[in-house]
Design a protein around this motif. Structure first.
Motif, PDB file in Angstrom:
ATOM      1  N   VAL A 268       0.851  -1.187   0.000  1.00 55.59           N
ATOM      2  CA  VAL A 268       0.000   0.000   0.000  1.00 55.59           C
ATOM      3  C   VAL A 268       0.884   1.233   0.000  1.00 55.59           C
ATOM      4  CG1 VAL A 268      -1.653   1.343   1.371  1.00 55.59           C
ATOM      5  CG2 VAL A 268      -1.866  -1.143   1.256  1.00 55.59           C
ATOM      6  N   GLU A 269       0.476   2.222  -0.789  1.00 54.22           N
ATOM      7  CA  GLU A 269       1.158   3.512  -0.734  1.00 54.22           C
ATOM      8  C   GLU A 269       0.118   4.547  -0.327  1.00 54.22           C
ATOM      9  OE1 GLU A 269       3.721   6.468  -3.604  1.00 54.22           O
ATOM     10  OE2 GLU A 269       3.221   4.466  -4.344  1.00 54.22           O
ATOM     11  N   LEU A 270       0.359   5.187   0.811  1.00 57.12           N
ATOM     12  CA  LEU A 270      -0.590   6.180   1.331  1.00 57.12           C
ATOM     13  C   LEU A 270       0.130   7.518   1.365  1.00 57.12           C
ATOM     14  CD1 LEU A 270      -3.447   6.293   2.839  1.00 57.12           C
ATOM     15  CD2 LEU A 270      -2.112   6.247   4.921  1.00 57.12           C
ATOM     16  N   LYS A 271      -0.421   8.516   0.679  1.00 60.98           N
ATOM     17  CA  LYS A 271       0.213   9.834   0.665  1.00 60.98           C
ATOM     18  C   LYS A 271      -0.789  10.883   1.126  1.00 60.98           C
ATOM     19  CE  LYS A 271       4.501   9.799  -1.127  1.00 60.98           C
ATOM     20  NZ  LYS A 271       4.789   9.024  -2.363  1.00 60.98           N
ATOM     21  N   ILE A 272      -0.338  11.749   2.010  1.00 57.35           N
ATOM     22  CA  ILE A 272      -1.184  12.837   2.491  1.00 57.35           C
ATOM     23  C   ILE A 272      -0.761  14.116   1.769  1.00 57.35           C
ATOM     24  CG2 ILE A 272      -2.009  14.048   4.546  1.00 57.35           C
ATOM     25  CD1 ILE A 272      -2.434  10.975   4.634  1.00 57.35           C
TER      26      ILE A 272
END
Ligand code: 6GU
Length: 224
Positions: free
Chosen positions: A31-35
Protein backbone atom coordinates in the motif's frame (compact mmCIF):
# COMPACT_ATOMS: atom_id res chain seq x y z
CA UNK A 1 -3.15 -0.02 -3.79
CA UNK A 2 -2.36 3.68 -3.77
CA UNK A 3 -4.44 6.07 -1.66
CA UNK A 4 -3.92 9.83 -1.95
CA UNK A 5 -5.62 11.89 0.72
CA UNK A 6 -6.20 15.62 0.20
CA UNK A 7 -6.64 17.62 3.40
CA UNK A 8 -6.05 21.03 4.97
CA UNK A 9 -5.07 19.29 8.23
CA UNK A 10 -2.29 16.84 7.24
CA UNK A 11 -0.93 16.52 10.78
CA UNK A 12 -4.06 14.71 11.91
CA UNK A 13 -2.94 11.66 9.92
CA UNK A 14 0.46 11.25 11.55
CA UNK A 15 -0.48 8.99 14.44
CA UNK A 16 -3.15 6.62 13.13
CA UNK A 17 -1.70 6.17 9.65
CA UNK A 18 1.86 5.38 10.75
CA UNK A 19 1.23 2.46 13.12
CA UNK A 20 0.52 -1.23 13.18
CA UNK A 21 -1.22 -2.83 10.18
CA UNK A 22 -1.18 0.28 8.01
CA UNK A 23 2.49 0.89 8.69
CA UNK A 24 3.36 -2.73 7.90
CA UNK A 25 1.33 -2.70 4.68
CA UNK A 26 3.38 0.29 3.53
CA UNK A 27 6.69 -1.24 4.67
CA UNK A 28 5.82 -4.37 2.66
CA UNK A 29 5.12 -2.20 -0.39
CA UNK A 30 1.51 -3.41 -0.64
CA UNK A 31 0.00 0.00 0.00
CA UNK A 32 1.16 3.51 -0.73
CA UNK A 33 -0.59 6.18 1.33
CA UNK A 34 0.21 9.83 0.67
CA UNK A 35 -1.18 12.84 2.49
CA UNK A 36 -1.40 16.05 0.44
CA UNK A 37 -1.61 19.41 2.16
CA UNK A 38 -4.19 21.55 0.38
CA UNK A 39 -2.27 24.67 1.41
CA UNK A 40 0.55 23.65 -0.94
CA UNK A 41 -1.90 24.36 -3.77
CA UNK A 42 -3.21 27.69 -2.46
CA UNK A 43 -3.08 30.40 -5.12
CA UNK A 44 -2.73 33.32 -2.68
CA UNK A 45 0.32 34.29 -0.67
CA UNK A 46 -1.53 33.83 2.63
CA UNK A 47 -2.05 30.15 1.76
CA UNK A 48 -5.78 30.46 2.36
CA UNK A 49 -7.76 27.49 1.09
CA UNK A 50 -11.15 28.57 2.40
CA UNK A 51 -13.41 31.58 1.91
CA UNK A 52 -16.83 32.95 2.87
CA UNK A 53 -19.94 31.40 1.32
CA UNK A 54 -21.61 33.28 -1.54
CA UNK A 55 -25.01 34.41 -0.34
CA UNK A 56 -23.81 34.62 3.24
CA UNK A 57 -24.30 32.30 6.19
CA UNK A 58 -22.01 31.04 8.92
CA UNK A 59 -18.97 28.92 8.14
CA UNK A 60 -16.15 28.84 5.65
CA UNK A 61 -16.08 26.89 2.42
CA UNK A 62 -13.08 25.07 0.95
CA UNK A 63 -12.17 26.71 -2.35
CA UNK A 64 -12.39 25.03 -5.73
CA UNK A 65 -9.00 26.05 -7.15
CA UNK A 66 -6.57 24.42 -4.68
CA UNK A 67 -8.56 21.17 -4.78
CA UNK A 68 -8.65 21.20 -8.60
CA UNK A 69 -4.91 21.87 -8.80
CA UNK A 70 -4.07 19.12 -6.36
CA UNK A 71 -6.27 16.59 -8.18
CA UNK A 72 -4.85 17.65 -11.60
CA UNK A 73 -1.34 17.21 -10.29
CA UNK A 74 -2.14 13.69 -9.08
CA UNK A 75 -3.99 12.78 -12.28
CA UNK A 76 -1.02 13.88 -14.37
CA UNK A 77 0.97 11.02 -12.81
CA UNK A 78 -1.51 8.16 -13.02
CA UNK A 79 -5.13 7.24 -13.66
CA UNK A 80 -7.49 7.14 -10.70
CA UNK A 81 -10.33 4.66 -10.30
CA UNK A 82 -12.31 6.85 -7.90
CA UNK A 83 -12.14 10.37 -6.50
CA UNK A 84 -14.07 10.18 -3.24
CA UNK A 85 -15.40 13.10 -1.22
CA UNK A 86 -16.03 12.34 2.46
CA UNK A 87 -19.22 14.07 3.55
CA UNK A 88 -22.05 13.37 6.01
CA UNK A 89 -24.58 13.64 3.15
CA UNK A 90 -22.84 10.95 1.07
CA UNK A 91 -23.76 7.27 0.64
CA UNK A 92 -23.50 5.46 3.98
CA UNK A 93 -20.35 3.34 4.06
CA UNK A 94 -20.48 -0.39 4.76
CA UNK A 95 -18.43 -3.55 4.30
CA UNK A 96 -19.85 -4.19 0.86
CA UNK A 97 -18.60 -0.80 -0.39
CA UNK A 98 -15.27 -1.48 1.35
CA UNK A 99 -14.94 -4.79 -0.50
CA UNK A 100 -15.64 -3.16 -3.87
CA UNK A 101 -13.24 -0.27 -3.29
CA UNK A 102 -10.49 -2.60 -2.05
CA UNK A 103 -10.30 -4.03 -5.59
CA UNK A 104 -9.31 -0.64 -7.02
CA UNK A 105 -5.73 0.41 -7.67
CA UNK A 106 -5.62 4.17 -7.24
CA UNK A 107 -7.95 6.23 -5.06
CA UNK A 108 -8.15 9.90 -4.12
CA UNK A 109 -9.91 10.83 -0.87
CA UNK A 110 -10.90 14.46 -0.30
CA UNK A 111 -11.55 15.66 3.25
CA UNK A 112 -14.06 18.46 3.60
CA UNK A 113 -13.80 20.92 6.42
CA UNK A 114 -15.72 23.83 7.89
CA UNK A 115 -19.01 23.96 5.95
CA UNK A 116 -17.60 21.69 3.23
CA UNK A 117 -16.28 22.22 -0.28
CA UNK A 118 -17.48 24.46 -3.11
CA UNK A 119 -20.30 22.55 -4.84
CA UNK A 120 -18.38 22.69 -8.15
CA UNK A 121 -15.83 20.25 -6.67
CA UNK A 122 -18.69 17.82 -6.13
CA UNK A 123 -20.25 18.50 -9.55
CA UNK A 124 -17.10 18.22 -11.66
CA UNK A 125 -14.19 16.60 -9.86
CA UNK A 126 -15.39 13.65 -7.83
CA UNK A 127 -16.84 10.23 -8.65
CA UNK A 128 -18.27 9.17 -5.25
CA UNK A 129 -19.51 10.74 -2.01
CA UNK A 130 -19.26 8.68 1.16
CA UNK A 131 -20.44 9.20 4.74
CA UNK A 132 -19.30 6.91 7.56
CA UNK A 133 -22.56 7.18 9.50
CA UNK A 134 -25.46 9.35 10.59
CA UNK A 135 -23.62 11.77 12.87
CA UNK A 136 -21.51 14.84 12.13
CA UNK A 137 -17.72 15.06 12.49
CA UNK A 138 -15.75 18.31 12.45
CA UNK A 139 -14.11 17.30 9.20
CA UNK A 140 -13.64 14.48 6.75
CA UNK A 141 -10.21 13.50 8.10
CA UNK A 142 -11.38 10.93 10.63
CA UNK A 143 -13.75 9.52 8.02
CA UNK A 144 -10.90 9.27 5.48
CA UNK A 145 -8.83 7.37 8.04
CA UNK A 146 -11.73 5.00 8.71
CA UNK A 147 -12.06 4.40 4.97
CA UNK A 148 -8.32 3.95 4.43
CA UNK A 149 -8.00 1.54 7.37
CA UNK A 150 -10.95 -0.57 6.28
CA UNK A 151 -9.60 -0.79 2.70
CA UNK A 152 -5.97 -1.44 3.54
CA UNK A 153 -6.76 -4.48 5.68
CA UNK A 154 -8.53 -6.03 2.69
CA UNK A 155 -5.52 -5.76 0.37
CA UNK A 156 -4.17 -9.30 -0.18
CA UNK A 157 -1.06 -9.94 1.92
CA UNK A 158 -1.69 -7.14 4.40
CA UNK A 159 -3.10 -9.36 7.14
CA UNK A 160 -0.80 -12.16 8.27
CA UNK A 161 -3.53 -14.76 8.21
CA UNK A 162 -5.20 -14.41 4.83
CA UNK A 163 -8.44 -15.85 6.12
CA UNK A 164 -8.81 -13.42 8.98
CA UNK A 165 -10.44 -10.62 6.97
CA UNK A 166 -12.91 -13.19 5.62
CA UNK A 167 -14.03 -14.08 9.14
CA UNK A 168 -14.64 -10.43 10.09
CA UNK A 169 -18.05 -9.34 11.22
CA UNK A 170 -20.20 -8.33 8.21
CA UNK A 171 -18.22 -10.32 5.63
CA UNK A 172 -20.99 -12.93 5.44
CA UNK A 173 -23.66 -10.64 6.91
CA UNK A 174 -23.03 -12.26 10.30
CA UNK A 175 -21.50 -10.67 13.36
CA UNK A 176 -18.32 -12.38 14.58
CA UNK A 177 -18.69 -15.17 17.18
CA UNK A 178 -17.11 -14.88 20.67
CA UNK A 179 -13.37 -15.59 20.92
CA UNK A 180 -11.23 -16.64 23.88
CA UNK A 181 -7.59 -17.09 24.85
CA UNK A 182 -5.74 -18.56 27.82
CA UNK A 183 -6.33 -19.26 30.64
CA UNK A 184 -9.24 -21.65 30.10
CA UNK A 185 -10.60 -20.72 33.51
CA UNK A 186 -10.30 -17.46 35.47
CA UNK A 187 -12.28 -16.63 38.62
CA UNK A 188 -14.52 -19.53 37.68
CA UNK A 189 -15.28 -17.98 34.24
CA UNK A 190 -14.83 -20.82 31.78
CA UNK A 191 -14.07 -21.00 28.08
CA UNK A 192 -16.72 -23.10 26.25
CA UNK A 193 -15.49 -26.69 26.24
CA UNK A 194 -15.96 -27.29 22.52
CA UNK A 195 -13.17 -24.80 21.73
CA UNK A 196 -10.60 -27.02 23.48
CA UNK A 197 -11.98 -30.25 22.01
CA UNK A 198 -9.76 -30.18 18.94
CA UNK A 199 -12.82 -31.23 16.90
CA UNK A 200 -12.68 -28.83 13.92
CA UNK A 201 -16.19 -29.52 12.61
CA UNK A 202 -17.80 -29.07 16.03
CA UNK A 203 -15.86 -25.86 16.60
CA UNK A 204 -16.96 -24.52 13.21
CA UNK A 205 -20.58 -25.45 13.91
CA UNK A 206 -20.45 -23.82 17.35
CA UNK A 207 -18.99 -20.60 15.94
CA UNK A 208 -21.61 -20.44 13.20
CA UNK A 209 -24.42 -21.00 15.70
CA UNK A 210 -23.04 -18.31 18.03
CA UNK A 211 -22.62 -15.85 15.17
CA UNK A 212 -26.18 -16.50 14.02
CA UNK A 213 -27.59 -16.06 17.54
CA UNK A 214 -25.69 -12.83 18.10
CA UNK A 215 -26.80 -11.45 14.74
CA UNK A 216 -30.46 -12.39 15.36
CA UNK A 217 -30.33 -10.59 18.68
CA UNK A 218 -28.32 -7.48 17.81
CA UNK A 219 -28.67 -6.95 14.06
CA UNK A 220 -31.69 -8.82 12.71
CA UNK A 221 -31.62 -6.42 9.73
CA UNK A 222 -28.46 -8.18 8.45
CA UNK A 223 -30.29 -11.50 8.10
CA UNK A 224 -33.04 -10.19 5.80
CL1 6GU B 1 -17.44 11.62 5.74
N1 6GU B 1 -17.58 13.80 7.22
C1 6GU B 1 -18.06 14.50 8.26
N2 6GU B 1 -17.65 15.74 8.44
N3 6GU B 1 -18.91 14.01 9.13
C2 6GU B 1 -19.30 12.75 8.94
C3 6GU B 1 -18.86 11.97 7.87
C4 6GU B 1 -17.98 12.53 7.01
N4 6GU B 1 -19.45 10.77 7.94
C5 6GU B 1 -20.22 10.82 9.01
N5 6GU B 1 -20.15 12.01 9.61
Amino acid sequence: MKIDIITCLPNLFEGPMTQSIIRRSMDKGLVELKIHDLRDYAANKHKHVDDYAFGGGAGMVLMLEPIDKCISNLKSKRDYDEVIYLTPDGTTYNQSIANQLSLQKNLILICGHYKGVDQRVRDHLITKEISIGDYVLSGGELAAMVLADSLIRLVPGVLNNETSALSDSFQDNLLAPPIYTRPSEYKGWKVPEVLSSGHEANIEAWRYEQALKKTEKRRPDLLK
